[in-house]
Design an enzyme around this catalytic site. Structure first.
Site, PDB file in Angstrom:
ATOM      1  N   HIS A 362     -42.099   9.857 -32.371  1.00  0.00           N
ATOM      2  CA  HIS A 362     -41.263  11.000 -31.982  1.00  0.00           C
ATOM      3  C   HIS A 362     -41.840  11.713 -30.764  1.00  0.00           C
ATOM      4  O   HIS A 362     -41.096  12.100 -29.844  1.00  0.00           O
ATOM      5  CB  HIS A 362     -41.165  11.958 -33.174  1.00  0.00           C
ATOM      6  CG  HIS A 362     -40.073  12.965 -33.041  1.00  0.00           C
ATOM      7  ND1 HIS A 362     -38.769  12.608 -32.798  1.00  0.00           N
ATOM      8  CD2 HIS A 362     -40.084  14.318 -33.100  1.00  0.00           C
ATOM      9  CE1 HIS A 362     -38.017  13.695 -32.727  1.00  0.00           C
ATOM     10  NE2 HIS A 362     -38.788  14.747 -32.894  1.00  0.00           N
ATOM     11  N   ARG A 469     -31.080  16.521 -30.317  1.00  0.00           N
ATOM     12  CA  ARG A 469     -31.885  16.507 -31.539  1.00  0.00           C
ATOM     13  C   ARG A 469     -32.026  17.936 -32.058  1.00  0.00           C
ATOM     14  O   ARG A 469     -32.851  18.700 -31.560  1.00  0.00           O
ATOM     15  CB  ARG A 469     -33.251  15.891 -31.257  1.00  0.00           C
ATOM     16  CG  ARG A 469     -33.185  14.477 -30.672  1.00  0.00           C
ATOM     17  CD  ARG A 469     -34.581  13.927 -30.407  1.00  0.00           C
ATOM     18  NE  ARG A 469     -34.541  12.583 -29.874  1.00  0.00           N
ATOM     19  CZ  ARG A 469     -34.611  12.274 -28.578  1.00  0.00           C
ATOM     20  NH1 ARG A 469     -34.719  13.250 -27.676  1.00  0.00           N
ATOM     21  NH2 ARG A 469     -34.568  11.025 -28.179  1.00  0.00           N
ATOM     22  N   ARG A 505     -26.666  15.922 -33.192  1.00  0.00           N
ATOM     23  CA  ARG A 505     -27.055  15.190 -34.405  1.00  0.00           C
ATOM     24  C   ARG A 505     -27.479  16.195 -35.470  1.00  0.00           C
ATOM     25  O   ARG A 505     -28.253  17.113 -35.190  1.00  0.00           O
ATOM     26  CB  ARG A 505     -28.214  14.228 -34.103  1.00  0.00           C
ATOM     27  CG  ARG A 505     -28.616  13.380 -35.309  1.00  0.00           C
ATOM     28  CD  ARG A 505     -29.706  12.388 -34.950  1.00  0.00           C
ATOM     29  NE  ARG A 505     -30.953  13.033 -34.586  1.00  0.00           N
ATOM     30  CZ  ARG A 505     -32.020  12.388 -34.101  1.00  0.00           C
ATOM     31  NH1 ARG A 505     -31.948  11.080 -33.902  1.00  0.00           N
ATOM     32  NH2 ARG A 505     -33.121  13.034 -33.793  1.00  0.00           N
ATOM     33  N   GLU A 603     -28.789   2.748 -37.807  1.00  0.00           N
ATOM     34  CA  GLU A 603     -30.230   2.588 -37.591  1.00  0.00           C
ATOM     35  C   GLU A 603     -30.946   1.942 -38.764  1.00  0.00           C
ATOM     36  O   GLU A 603     -32.175   1.846 -38.763  1.00  0.00           O
ATOM     37  CB  GLU A 603     -30.874   3.932 -37.249  1.00  0.00           C
ATOM     38  CG  GLU A 603     -30.494   5.077 -38.150  1.00  0.00           C
ATOM     39  CD  GLU A 603     -30.955   6.430 -37.609  1.00  0.00           C
ATOM     40  OE1 GLU A 603     -31.865   6.472 -36.777  1.00  0.00           O
ATOM     41  OE2 GLU A 603     -30.401   7.447 -38.053  1.00  0.00           O
ATOM     42  N   ASN A 626     -34.432   2.735 -31.981  1.00  0.00           N
ATOM     43  CA  ASN A 626     -35.840   2.875 -32.365  1.00  0.00           C
ATOM     44  C   ASN A 626     -36.044   2.557 -33.841  1.00  0.00           C
ATOM     45  O   ASN A 626     -36.865   1.722 -34.207  1.00  0.00           O
ATOM     46  CB  ASN A 626     -36.337   4.296 -32.066  1.00  0.00           C
ATOM     47  CG  ASN A 626     -36.136   4.691 -30.627  1.00  0.00           C
ATOM     48  OD1 ASN A 626     -36.099   3.841 -29.743  1.00  0.00           O
ATOM     49  ND2 ASN A 626     -35.986   5.971 -30.385  1.00  0.00           N
ATOM     50  N   ARG A 637     -43.383   1.970 -36.596  1.00  0.00           N
ATOM     51  CA  ARG A 637     -43.486   2.249 -35.163  1.00  0.00           C
ATOM     52  C   ARG A 637     -44.539   3.274 -34.817  1.00  0.00           C
ATOM     53  O   ARG A 637     -44.798   3.515 -33.641  1.00  0.00           O
ATOM     54  CB  ARG A 637     -42.129   2.669 -34.602  1.00  0.00           C
ATOM     55  CG  ARG A 637     -41.466   3.874 -35.224  1.00  0.00           C
ATOM     56  CD  ARG A 637     -40.012   3.959 -34.735  1.00  0.00           C
ATOM     57  NE  ARG A 637     -39.253   5.050 -35.312  1.00  0.00           N
ATOM     58  CZ  ARG A 637     -39.021   6.201 -34.714  1.00  0.00           C
ATOM     59  NH1 ARG A 637     -39.552   6.439 -33.535  1.00  0.00           N
ATOM     60  NH2 ARG A 637     -38.290   7.131 -35.276  1.00  0.00           N
TER      61      ARG A 637
END
Length: 753
Positions: A362, A469, A505, A603, A626, A637
């Site tokens: 992030h 975001r 979002r 996702e 991602n 990740r």
């Protein structure tokens, strides 16, 4: 043996430099193995040699001078094979090499184990005995275990010291320390280490120009802890037996004695700041207790540590003050948070370095959004020794240089100038559309989450916000923001971009995004309670956010809602019920609110396989590349150990994306990519070929992707996609795409840096 191993590793992890690490290893391993000799040979990759760097039993004068070529001697055999070698009489082996300087003619038994870190042989750990005998299986496995356990500690120390560092040189000067590319760009500035409160091990080295002030802070903290303990002892004296009260007396004795207080003050007078001086004194005491071998005395180490944390708590509270950010600040930390990054004035932030995390963490995503170079996953960096030193951040290759040489600094300054020249050239495309050479227009949107990004985004040529975001306002507060607080923020964004679309979002916390006032502790956070799951489980939070978003859109027509982390159709249906309820409540209250377009983030694999059905429920789909890559490849990740396996150009990811496009278009619904894949010109070329309707990326990436789109036709992109799908490895696909970019005259997109 397990206890011996635990103590060795503990001592190594507490060591302050490579020389201390190696001294501990040879001494403790020799004792644990009951050997006559223990030695460590470290690899010198430049000279292609193994160098004797520490020994207990051989001639100490040989340390640093005895060198063996990689293909020479028994040490070379261990390094070549990357496996242990166990001999009852070493001189009988054909590769045995006699080295008179070590005085080794008296030794026969030989056991060597490779020290391996991330597939790289860092060195060889050797034990010898005079007797002719083969080490038994238990001894061999113990040495292998010790070597494996110590590999990380040696790599960690080498990053700050290296081979020549054993003789007092700062070998880290000018050396490249490798991590993972986090955000592209070059940053040159002064390191500022950030660290969590009440964590002694995280306290960085930091010099002080005012020892008297630091001593005053320390003594004030000690006085407050002393008063706390005296008060606690007085309150419990009537209820606890005398032997338990004695512990408080021991604490008070330490707080009045020279051993703890005096040594800390001495360290401050020598130039260390108070928290660092306290850290070193506490570590010195705890190591001494733990080394005594007595169970009771070892337990006292935890008492000393507890006392140190109490002092540190007051010390940090008393010294709480705003960071004095240097003009070119490079933030460094074990795990840099998004909030820590956002706290630095943007005009002073030159780079980010994080020990943990990867290019899709992030904070790396935020760094890219801010146009700040970042290097992630620098697992070998000894953070506590970096504060205040000049560093170069190479966000292209995932490298950093501590106190770079003049040559290194000059070269990176040249690269930075080239970057600026390319950026100036690409800025001329700002007002031009992203249209392919055969006439297909691809809207390019920006990803953001900060109000401070509004002006740069408006100036970038973005056609709207493809992903806002909303968690950032939640992360920077000490409580959930209220409806009106949120409405004001969302209104500013919607008004700034009207009539261009803005995709808000809904709250996406969990995984690597946490709220300080709403902690979520899970063993597998990325597979746990996050995204839409939290929103649906807490409708009181979700409804407030929905009402704020809808109210913010009053009189405007550009709001789009996006639901994150959807894995089932039931989640979509439940979320739609709540959205419609919030809308109905506002209409009943007399507010004129238009129902916005609603989309779902694809996702997780389950959403990929149901993309066509999900498309019948909502107005658009948006791929979060991602997380989708993470889940498809089973690669965390944020884990630097497996980050090399994370690649959005993996054939499985490409095929999943094609399935999403087909599912959405079957129902005539648009689909976009809002992950970092969209901001990679090479990957975006394939997305163009798949028929993605729009792309959303960081502002810094937008002009590069636009340049690519304007130089390719959709027909060419489809042909490259077909060729890529015939390949079976992500690295081959990337090389193929980079060649295509170079052939099109866009080599500077991949050569920069």
């Amino acid at each position: 043996m397990l206890e011996s191993l635990r103590r060795i590793v503990q001592e190594v992890n507490a060591a302050r430099n490579l020389e201390q690490v190696l001294a501990i290893i040879v001494q403790r391993v020799k004792q644990a193995m009951a050997a006559d000799v223990c030695s460590v040979y470290l690899a010198d990759p430049v000279q292609q040699q193994y160098v004797l760097m520490a020994t207990d039993g051989l001639n100490p004068k040989a340390v640093g001078t005895v060198r063996l070529n990689f293909n020479e001697g028994l040490v070379g055999v261990v390094g070549e094979r990357a496996e242990p070698l166990n001999l009852d009489n070493a001189p009988d082996h054909p590769r045995y090499r006699f080295v008179a300087e070590t005085g080794e003619e008296r030794y026969h038994a030989f056991l060597g184990a490779p020290i391996i870190h991330h597939r790289q042989v860092l060195g060889v750990l050797v034990v010898r005995q005079r007797a002719r005998r083969k080490f038994d299986e238990n001894e061999e496995t113990l040495l292998v275990t010790i070597a494996a356990q110590l590999a990380g500690g040696i790599a960690h120390a080498q990053a700050s010291g290296g081979i020549s560092g054993l003789h007092g040189n700062r070998a880290s000067q000018g050396r490249a320390i490798n991590g993972l590319p986090g955000a592209p760009g070059i940053g040159i500035g002064q390191a500022l280490v950030i660290y969590p409160p009440s964590d002694l091990d995280a306290i960085p080295d930091r010099k002080t120009a005012d020892s008297a002030a630091e001593i005053k802070l320390f003594e004030g903290a000690v006085s407050k802890v002393r008063l706390d303990i005296e008060s606690l002892a007085a309150r419990l004296r009537a209820t606890l037996p005398e032997e338990d009260i004695a512990l408080f007396d021991a604490y008070l004795h330490m707080l009045r004695g020279e051993s703890l207080v005096g040594k800390t003050v001495a360290r401050i007078k020598a130039g260390q700041w108070a928290p660092g001086a306290l850290r070193d004194t506490i570590l010195e005491h705890t190591r001494a207790f733990e080394a005594m071998g007595d169970a009771y005395l070892s337990e006292r180490a935890s008492d000393v540590r507890d006392l140190g944390l109490r002092i540190l708590g007051y010390l940090q509270a008393d010294a709480r003050r705003q960071h004095d950010y240097p003009p070119h600040t490079v933030i460094v930390g074990e795990e840099v948070s998004a909030t820590a990054l956002a706290e630095v004035p943007k005009d002073r932030l030159a780079g980010v370095i994080s020990v943990r995390g990867s290019s899709s963490s992030h904070v790396a995503i935020l760094a890219r959004a801010m146009g700040v170079p970042a290097v992630m996953g620098v697992t070998d960096l000894d953070v506590i020794h970096v504060d205040g030193r000049e560093v170069v951040v190479d966000g292209y290759r995932g490298r950093l240089y501590i106190e770079p040489t003049t040559l290194v600094r000059t070269e990176y300054q040249r690269i930075a100038r080239e970057e600026q020249a390319l950026a100036a050239e690409l800025s001329e495309l700002r007002d031009l559309p992203a249209i392919t050479s055969d006439g297909h227009r691809i809207p390019l949107y920006a990803n953001t989450g900060l109000l401070s990004d509004i002006t740069p985004t408006l100036n970038s040529g973005a056609e709207g916000i493809g992903l806002y975001r909303t968690e950032f306002p939640f992360m920077t507060r000490e409580r959930f923001p209220g409806e009106e607080e949120q409405r004001v923020i969302y209104r500013q964004v919607l008004e700034a971009f009207h009539p261009r679309p803005v995709v808000l979002r809904t709250l996406d916390i969990g995984g690597d995004k946490s709220l300080p006032y709403f902690p979520i502790k899970e063993d597998n956070p990325f597979l746990g309670w996050r995204g839409i799951r939290i929103s649906l489980d807490h409708p009181e939070i979700f409804i407030v956010q929905l009402r704020a978003m809808l109210r913010a859109s009053q009189g405007l027509s550009n709001l789009h809602l996006l639901l994150p982390m959807v894995s089932t159709l039931a989640e979509v249906d439940d979320a739609l019920i709540l959205i419609k309820r919030a809308h109905a409540e506002l209409l009943e209250a007399g507010e004129d609110i238009v129902m916005p377009k609603i989309g779902v983030m694809i996702e997780v694999p389950s959403a990929v396989y149901q993309a066509d059905v999900i498309a019948t429920r909502v107005d658009f789909l948006s791929v979060g590349s991602n997380d989708l890559t993470q889940y498809l490849l089973a690669v965390d990740r944020n884990n630097a150990r497996v980050a090399g396996l994370y690649d959005a150009l993996h054939p499985a990811v490409l095929r999943a994306l094609m399935q999403v496009v087909e599912g959405a278009h079957r129902h005539k619904k648009p689909v976009s990519v809002c992950g970092e894949m969209a901001g990679d010109p090479a990957a975006a070329l394939l997305l163009l070929g798949m028929g993605m309707d729009s792309l959303s990326m960081s502002v810094a990436s937008l002009p590069r992707v636009k340049w690519m789109i304007r130089n390719f036709s959709r027909t060419e992109a489809r042909r490259l996609l077909e060729q890529a799908l015939a390949l079976h490895d992500a690295s081959d696909i990337r090389r193929h795409l980079q060649h295509a970019l170079q052939q099109a005259g866009l080599g500077s997109l991949i050569r920069t840096g």
